[in-house]
Design an enzyme around this catalytic site. Structure first.
Site, PDB file in Angstrom:
ATOM      1  N   GLU A 206     -34.950   3.177 -54.467  1.00  0.00           N
ATOM      2  CA  GLU A 206     -35.202   1.746 -54.597  1.00  0.00           C
ATOM      3  C   GLU A 206     -35.973   1.414 -55.863  1.00  0.00           C
ATOM      4  OE1 GLU A 206     -35.302   0.052 -49.993  1.00  0.00           O
ATOM      5  OE2 GLU A 206     -37.153   0.069 -51.139  1.00  0.00           O
ATOM      6  N   HIS A 399     -45.171   7.988 -41.674  1.00  0.00           N
ATOM      7  CA  HIS A 399     -44.244   8.271 -42.790  1.00  0.00           C
ATOM      8  C   HIS A 399     -43.257   7.143 -43.062  1.00  0.00           C
ATOM      9  CE1 HIS A 399     -40.964   8.991 -40.047  1.00  0.00           C
ATOM     10  NE2 HIS A 399     -40.210   9.570 -40.942  1.00  0.00           N
TER      11      HIS A 399
END
Lengths: 476, 141
Positions: A206, A399
């Site tokens: 990203e 996470h």
């Protein structure tokens, strides 16, 4: 999850007393709302983890915990080899050393908005993503063994990246104790053409912008300011890691009776750390960690190439690279003594507090960056490790968002094309070879990442530094 | 025995369960392999252009199922193919399988996700109350 099974220690800490075959209690860190939404299987699995030989203090579940294999995803457990402690292939998972690497770019949002489409195209062209994709490298056996021994340092020797990248990578890019000879020919064969590939599923690359800063001092040390552009890469050890997971899970299932280990669930298969099988697995697992580190290093190089084509003034440097599926040897306080333990983090991120020697020197006074991946439509977070997390969770944090809906349900609910159009309307460009893959990864299929990181902060596992939102997402 | 032969997926938290139903254990193994292909793409879109032979041996039928699916995952990964048509012969806990498929064609198959491996989670091989053979487990994607 049935709340009556838990005792509440605080708003963000819940305890399951040791009962039955549990050797230690289990601790869950999450808000009441997150716990209520967790599957009862998380309870079952964290209780099972607490029965394993040599486990220390407690079995921990992070705020994003969900139903996994043997261990819950978001599970943390430490084992002492002196007390018959075990290593578990299921406790690491199939995607060994899957993790996140975040790159700073020295760019602001305004530098990217005018070239968002060509940048998305260049990234999609440079970084192989999705099922059946192959990298440009085709390694022979000797090169593969060198990669497995030396990780990102090997990639650097081939010209993929800069020396400074290693300073910001866990283990300086090379996990010690790797044993390429412990890795099966099958696993190696799966990797020959997969170096520098992103994979599929929840893996992505990203381009993100910093939308909020929570902790000015840490943000400054990390090189983050509002409107900054960063790049985050989420992937792991590819086919090699998957095959090592497969190979050793089978061996551990078959050999458990020989080692006198009674398994409440076959998926919890494990072997004593100090046993031929345990040691072989650790050698192979560390080789897979090197594979993941080399893979993210090569992808970093490809990202730089893509940026150079579109925005030549961009200067991409590594903020940090941290894995969230590992077993690592660390020293922690247990009952007032410093002990050398084997920490399994399955879908959990290491989160060392300020001063820890494993943190890059430039960031040591602040604490370790903890990189949390969100979804393509919501947000990701950068957190920082705290002193408190050592005592609370063997220096571990969450996470990611964690799924709340199965892939099956997601494809019934969303169409990939429609999602891509909706996100485009919000200024987020998606590039993916598979529209069904996009639907399966729909933002709505995940828990709210914001409530996960808030819980991690309130539980004392790590502290928020910055919120990132996506502008471009390359999805495998 | 009136058995509805077929395959299906079922929900598992982050991943996906695959299930095959057949009149024999071998047929259930063939069907669950189609379910595995269905995780990646619509099996009907996969043509039988290439044949792969697979041999497995295991101490019990459940480990044999995991081995069979993992052998297919491995073959698909190294050959860059999708396998979606199967024949299975079982002799005790020994499996002789043949699989057919073709190279991944991103435009035509639109592969959604690669399978990392078959797991021992929710693993079952046996007959249900109607006498049908069921073979199932969760696969990690």
């Amino acid at each position: 999850m049935d709340m009556t099974l838990l005792s509440r220690l605080s708003d963000f800490e819940w305890r399951i007393e040791a009962h039955g075959k549990m050797r230690v209690p289990a601790i869950l860190y999450a808000s009441e709302e997150l716990i209520r939404d967790m599957d009862n299987k998380v309870y079952e699995q964290i209780v099972n983890v607490a029965t394993l030989p040599g486990i220390q203090k407690a079995a921990y579940a992070m705020p994003d915990a969900h139903w996994g294999y043997g261990f819950p995803i978001g599970g943390v457990a430490a084992f002492d080899p002196q007390e018959g402690g075990v290593v578990s292939a299921g406790g690491v998972g199939f995607d060994i050393s899957c993790g996140v690497r975040t790159l700073l770019t020295a760019l602001k949002v305004a530098d990217v908005t005018t070239v968002q489409q060509p940048l998305a195209d260049a990234l999609y062209r440079h970084i192989p993503a999705g099922v059946g994709s192959t990298g440009r490298l085709n390694l022979d056996d000797q090169q593969l063994d060198e990669m497995l021994l030396n990780g990102a340092q090997w990639a650097l020797k081939l010209g993929y990246g800069r020396e400074a990248d290693l300073d910001r990578t866990e283990e300086r890019g090379c996990m010690a104790g790797a044993r390429p000879e412990a890795v099966s020919e099958f696993a190696k064969k799966r990797q020959h053409r997969e170096m520098g590939t992103l994979g599929s599923g929840n893996h992505y690359l990203e381009v993100q912008h910093v939308v909020q800063i929570y902790d000015e001092a840490s943000a400054r040390a990390f090189g983050l300011a509002p409107d900054d552009i960063v790049v985050s890469i989420h992937c792991g050890s590819r086919g090699l890691g998957h095959q090592i997971g497969t190979d050793f899970l089978r061996e551990m299932v078959l050999q458990a009776p020989q080692y006198g280990i009674e398994l409440p669930d076959r998926e919890l298969a494990c072997a004593p750390i100090e046993s031929p099988l345990g040691e072989t697995y650790l050698g192979a697992m560390r080789a897979a960690i090197n594979c993941a580190l080399a893979n993210r290093q090569i992808i970093t190089h490809l990202v730089r190439q893509a940026f150079a084509e579109v925005i030549p003034e961009a200067d991409l440097s590594v903020l940090y690279d941290v894995s969230h599926n590992t077993c690592k040897v660390e020293e922690h306080m247990v009952d007032g003594h410093l002990k050398r333990v084997f920490i399994h983090r399955k879908g959990a991120t290491r989160a060392f507090g300020p001063g820890h020697p494993a943190i890059p020197e430039a960031l040591r006074a602040i604490g370790q960056p903890v990189l949390i991946g969100g979804t393509m439509g919501t947000a990701s977070y950068i957190l920082v490790g705290t002193d408190e997390s050592e005592r609370r969770s063997f220096s571990s944090s969450c996470h990611g968002a964690g799924r709340q809906m199965s892939r099956h349900q997601a494809t019934k609910r969303w169409r990939g094309r429609q999602l891509i159009d909706e996100l485009a309307g919000r200024g987020i460009i998606i590039r993916s070879p598979s529209s069904r893959g996009v639907a399966e990864e729909a933002p709505g299929a995940y828990k709210d990442v914001t409530s996960v990181v808030e819980a991690a902060e309130k539980a004392g596992l790590s502290r928020r530094v910055a919120r990132l939102e996506p502008l471009i997402c390359i999805k495998g | 025995m009136d058995v509805r032969v077929g395959w299906e997926h079922y929900a598992h938290g982050a991943d996906i369960g695959v299930r095959g139903i057949g009149r024999s254990m071998a047929e259930a193994f063939e069907q669950v392999a189609i379910a595995l292909a269905g995780v990646i793409t619509d099996p009907a879109r996969v043509e039988a252009r290439e044949e792969v032979a697979v041999e497995c041996q295991a101490p019990d039928p459940e480990v044999l199922l995991v081995d069979w699916l993992n052998a297919l995952v491995y073959q698909m990964a190294v050959r860059r193919v999708i396998l979606a048509h199967f024949r299975v012969n079982l002799a005790g806990n020994q499996l002789h399988g043949r699989a057919w498929g073709e190279e991944v064609d991103v435009a035509r198959h639109e592969p959604a996700v690669e399978v990392k491996g078959a797991t021992y989670t929710d693993l079952f091989v046996g007959q249900n109350s109607t006498g049908a053979w069921v073979a199932q487990c969760v696969v990690d994607v």
